[in-house]
Write an enzyme that holds these catalytic residues in place. Structure first.
Site, mmCIF file in Angstrom:
data_model
loop_
_atom_site.group_PDB
_atom_site.id
_atom_site.type_symbol
_atom_site.label_atom_id
_atom_site.label_comp_id
_atom_site.label_asym_id
_atom_site.label_seq_id
_atom_site.Cartn_x
_atom_site.Cartn_y
_atom_site.Cartn_z
ATOM 1 N N GLU A 98 11.904 0.591 6.934
ATOM 2 C CA GLU A 98 11.484 0.340 5.629
ATOM 3 C C GLU A 98 9.932 -0.430 6.378
ATOM 4 O O GLU A 98 9.840 -1.305 6.611
ATOM 5 C CB GLU A 98 11.514 -0.530 4.840
ATOM 6 N N GLN A 99 7.954 -0.057 6.512
ATOM 7 C CA GLN A 99 7.145 -0.356 6.552
ATOM 8 C C GLN A 99 6.843 -1.995 5.958
ATOM 9 O O GLN A 99 6.395 -2.680 6.511
ATOM 10 C CB GLN A 99 6.276 0.146 6.406
ATOM 11 N N ARG A 156 10.648 1.565 -12.282
ATOM 12 C CA ARG A 156 10.692 2.028 -10.741
ATOM 13 C C ARG A 156 11.160 0.709 -10.316
ATOM 14 O O ARG A 156 11.822 1.050 -9.317
ATOM 15 C CB ARG A 156 9.147 2.504 -10.505
ATOM 16 N N TYR A 212 6.533 7.709 -22.463
ATOM 17 C CA TYR A 212 7.971 8.514 -22.888
ATOM 18 C C TYR A 212 8.258 6.407 -22.689
ATOM 19 O O TYR A 212 7.671 6.050 -22.137
ATOM 20 C CB TYR A 212 8.924 8.887 -22.050
ATOM 21 N N ASP A 270 8.518 13.663 -0.490
ATOM 22 C CA ASP A 270 7.318 13.744 -0.462
ATOM 23 C C ASP A 270 6.759 13.947 1.010
ATOM 24 O O ASP A 270 5.867 14.648 1.377
ATOM 25 C CB ASP A 270 6.257 12.769 -0.907
HETATM 26 C C1 LIG Z 1 1.467 9.543 -10.991
HETATM 27 C C2 LIG Z 1 2.029 10.334 -10.473
HETATM 28 C C3 LIG Z 1 3.555 10.111 -11.862
HETATM 29 C C4 LIG Z 1 5.329 10.470 -10.785
HETATM 30 N N1 LIG Z 1 6.157 10.477 -11.739
HETATM 31 C C5 LIG Z 1 6.548 11.423 -11.468
HETATM 32 C C6 LIG Z 1 8.420 11.312 -12.633
HETATM 33 O O1 LIG Z 1 8.142 10.955 -13.142
HETATM 34 N N2 LIG Z 1 9.599 12.335 -11.678
HETATM 35 C C7 LIG Z 1 9.853 12.139 -10.223
HETATM 36 O O2 LIG Z 1 10.413 12.788 -10.267
HETATM 37 N N3 LIG Z 1 8.651 12.097 -9.892
HETATM 38 C C8 LIG Z 1 7.656 11.562 -10.385
HETATM 39 N N4 LIG Z 1 6.508 11.420 -9.547
HETATM 40 C C9 LIG Z 1 6.467 11.690 -7.552
HETATM 41 C C10 LIG Z 1 7.932 10.815 -6.583
HETATM 42 O O3 LIG Z 1 7.097 9.429 -7.658
HETATM 43 C C11 LIG Z 1 7.283 10.666 -5.614
HETATM 44 O O4 LIG Z 1 7.717 12.354 -5.614
HETATM 45 C C12 LIG Z 1 8.888 10.126 -5.178
HETATM 46 O O5 LIG Z 1 8.403 8.611 -5.217
HETATM 47 C C13 LIG Z 1 8.947 10.910 -3.647
HETATM 48 O O6 LIG Z 1 9.750 9.569 -2.835
HETATM 49 P P1 LIG Z 1 9.923 9.269 -1.326
HETATM 50 O O7 LIG Z 1 11.345 8.646 -0.875
HETATM 51 O O8 LIG Z 1 10.077 10.698 -0.996
HETATM 52 O O9 LIG Z 1 9.027 8.666 -1.172
HETATM 53 P P2 LIG Z 1 8.249 7.009 -0.811
HETATM 54 O O10 LIG Z 1 8.767 6.747 -2.388
HETATM 55 O O11 LIG Z 1 6.552 7.336 -1.504
HETATM 56 O O12 LIG Z 1 8.554 5.827 -0.185
HETATM 57 C C14 LIG Z 1 8.467 6.438 1.237
HETATM 58 C C15 LIG Z 1 8.197 4.835 1.640
HETATM 59 O O13 LIG Z 1 8.077 5.461 3.268
HETATM 60 C C16 LIG Z 1 7.827 4.155 4.021
HETATM 61 N N5 LIG Z 1 7.064 4.657 5.048
HETATM 62 C C17 LIG Z 1 5.926 4.796 4.801
HETATM 63 N N6 LIG Z 1 5.681 5.274 5.853
HETATM 64 C C18 LIG Z 1 5.804 4.891 6.695
HETATM 65 C C19 LIG Z 1 5.739 4.223 8.173
HETATM 66 N N7 LIG Z 1 5.131 5.082 8.906
HETATM 67 N N8 LIG Z 1 6.535 3.350 8.299
HETATM 68 C C20 LIG Z 1 8.086 3.284 7.736
HETATM 69 N N9 LIG Z 1 8.002 2.888 6.704
HETATM 70 C C21 LIG Z 1 6.846 3.518 6.082
HETATM 71 C C22 LIG Z 1 6.765 3.343 2.491
HETATM 72 O O14 LIG Z 1 6.489 2.139 2.200
HETATM 73 C C23 LIG Z 1 7.681 3.924 0.823
HETATM 74 O O15 LIG Z 1 8.559 3.156 1.057
HETATM 75 C C24 LIG Z 1 5.312 10.896 -9.556
HETATM 76 C C25 LIG Z 1 4.087 10.564 -8.765
HETATM 77 C C26 LIG Z 1 2.787 10.463 -8.971
HETATM 78 C C27 LIG Z 1 2.153 10.604 -8.235
#
Ligand SMILES: Cc1cc2nc3c(=O)[nH]c(=O)nc-3n(C[C@H](O)[C@H](O)[C@H](O)COP(=O)(O)OP(=O)(O)OC[C@H]3O[C@@H](n4cnc5c(N)ncnc54)[C@H](O)[C@@H]3O)c2cc1C
Length: 398
Positions: A34-35, A110, A217, A295
């Site tokens: 993790e960065q 969160r 909610y 994502d």
């Molecule tokens: C306004 C809003 C509301 C939302 N509400 C909901 C909801 O109600 N329900 C739902 O299911 N989803 C919701 N989402 C979407 C949800 O938050 C994301 O889809 C989810 O957090 C994605 O998780 P992830 O682990 O893929 O990415 P992230 O949560 O973005 O985690 C990525 C991680 O990787 C790390 N990282 C990035 N680049 C590097 C690198 N080069 N080297 C090492 N580490 C790195 C980051 O620091 C981070 O910790 C919402 C999004 C938004 C914008």
């Protein structure tokens, strides 16, 4: 065991942590890079639906989740100005949602979710302050290099590094340009006590009106309301996807709306606006020994609340796919994971784009058909919420 499969995960967000928990429980060696210097989440809520919660429960997290989550009483849609109820569907009421979808629906802070996940990851798995900058796939190992000059080798590398993924460049080149949705979101947390005009704080509730909507909610024991207020905006000129703004910007965007809405939007001390982007579906999520999830693979708009939920589905299926395989089976196992996940996440991405359009219709003749549709929502979203990714893939192992 000298010969066990080694999985390296870039990113310790929701996706990276759920993958680490699932792999560790399946006795697959995993390290998360993790960065950030500490695992952290933003101060906002997230809605977890049955399709993800059935998986989190299978990972043994049900008690820990129930201790920090709130189940909405109902799903309610209201008109923007007079607050008239367009449609109301039971959620926790009479156990309807859990009975029909196979697992409950939760609202959670969160930070509290992150704590539950972090506590379930075995010690020593997460390495902090390791920002991945490059990926190289060799004949035997894949190697990730970090900004501090160090590197790590593994049999499999997973990019769980979010919407601006570095690993995605290795897998899919530069094809994943962000797509501006034409909408921005204001998010806030408000104490229930500060919302005297809110008819009922217990449902997950949408207020729908011309060019705007507000969703809210309860989280944190029902004492706090999490909201996302969305408005149309022609363009985004900010350099980043979020920026501080005046609370009044948001309040004036909802002037003339029901007092419960203006009160909620205005009841915060500071405001940030979020430019809502997604990505066009990628042509490929895996290359050799490298795979994407969350994502990084399928950034989607938040209007179906599915980004994190789809990420959790990815993580558990990927862990299943990497369990009990030999090294020479890795590329085929990753391709199978991709084949199972791409069609579904692509459909959810499309559905998320449509949702805001339908909530934002102007008052007029189209509203009647829209309102009839809102009365059918539980049937229309059952394919998302009632889905069991492990069963669908024939991978249910527990
Ligand atoms: C306004 C809003 C509301 C939302 N509400 C909901 C909801 O109600 N329900 C739902 O299911 N989803 C919701 N989402 C979407 C949800 O938050 C994301 O889809 C989810 O957090 C994605 O998780 P992830 O682990 O893929 O990415 P992230 O949560 O973005 O985690 C990525 C991680 O990787 C790390 N990282 C990035 N680049 C590097 C690198 N080069 N080297 C090492 N580490 C790195 C980051 O620091 C981070 O910790 C919402 C999004 C938004 C914008």
């Amino acid at each position: 065991m000298a010969d066990e499969l080694r999985v390296a995960v870039v990113g310790g967000g929701i996706g990276g942590l759920v993958l680490a928990i699932a792999l560790a429980q399946r006795d697959v060696h995993v390290e998360v890079y993790e960065q950030a210097g500490a695992l952290r989440e933003i101060g906002a809520g997230v809605a977890l639906s049955g399709n993800a919660n059935r998986l989190l429960h299978r990972l043994g997290l049900e008690d820990a989740l129930r201790a920090v989550c709130v189940e909405p009483s109902e799903l309610v849609f209201r008109r923007w100005d007079d607050g008239e109820v367009i449609a109301a569907h039971p959620v926790a009421r009479d156990g309807w949602y859990a009975d029909t979808q196979g697992a409950p629906f939760y609202g959670v802070h969160r930070v509290e979710l992150l704590r539950v996940l972090t506590e379930a990851v075995p010690e020593g798995v997460v390495r902090l302050s390791r920002r991945a900058v490059d990926v190289a796939d060799g004949p035997d190992k894949v190697r990730v290099t970090f900004a501090d000059g160090t590197s790590a080798g593994a049999d499999v590398l997973v990019g769980a590094d979010g919407v601006h993924s570095v690993v995605r460049r290795h897998v899919a080149g530069e094809e994943a340009a962000a797509v501006w949705s034409g909408t921005i979101g204001y998010r806030g947390l408000v104490s229930v006590e500060d919302l005297p005009s809110l008819p009922d704080p217990t449902p997950l509730q949408f207020w729908a009106g011309p060019g705007r909507h507000l969703l809210h909610y309860a989280i944190s024991g029902g004492r706090v309301i999490n909201y996302l207020a969305v408005i149309r905006q022609a363009e985004w000129t900010g350099e980043t996807w979020s920026e501080p703004c005046a609370v009044d910007d948001a309040v004036s965007a909802f002037a003339a709306w029901h007092p419960a809405v203006t009160e909620m939007v205005g009841a915060v001390d500071e405001m940030t606006r979020w430019a809502l982007h997604d990505h066009a579906p990628l042509r490929q999520w895996t290359a050799g020994r490298v795979a994407l999830l969350g994502d990084a693979a399928h950034a989607m708009l938040p209007h179906q609340g599915q980004g994190a939920n789809q990420t959790i589905e990815d993580a558990v299926l990927l862990a299943d796919s990497l369990t009990g395989i030999d090294r020479d089976e890795i590329p085929a196992a990753l391709r199978r994971y991709e084949d199972q996940r791409r069609p579904r996440t692509r459909r959810v991405q499309g559905f998320s784009r449509m949702a805001a359009d339908c909530l934002h219709l102007p008052d007029g003749p189209e509203i009647e058909a829209r309102d009839a549709m809102l009365k059918r929502v539980p049937d229309d979203i059952a394919w998302i919420h009632g889905y069991d990714v492990e069963e669908a893939a024939g991978r249910r192992v527990q």
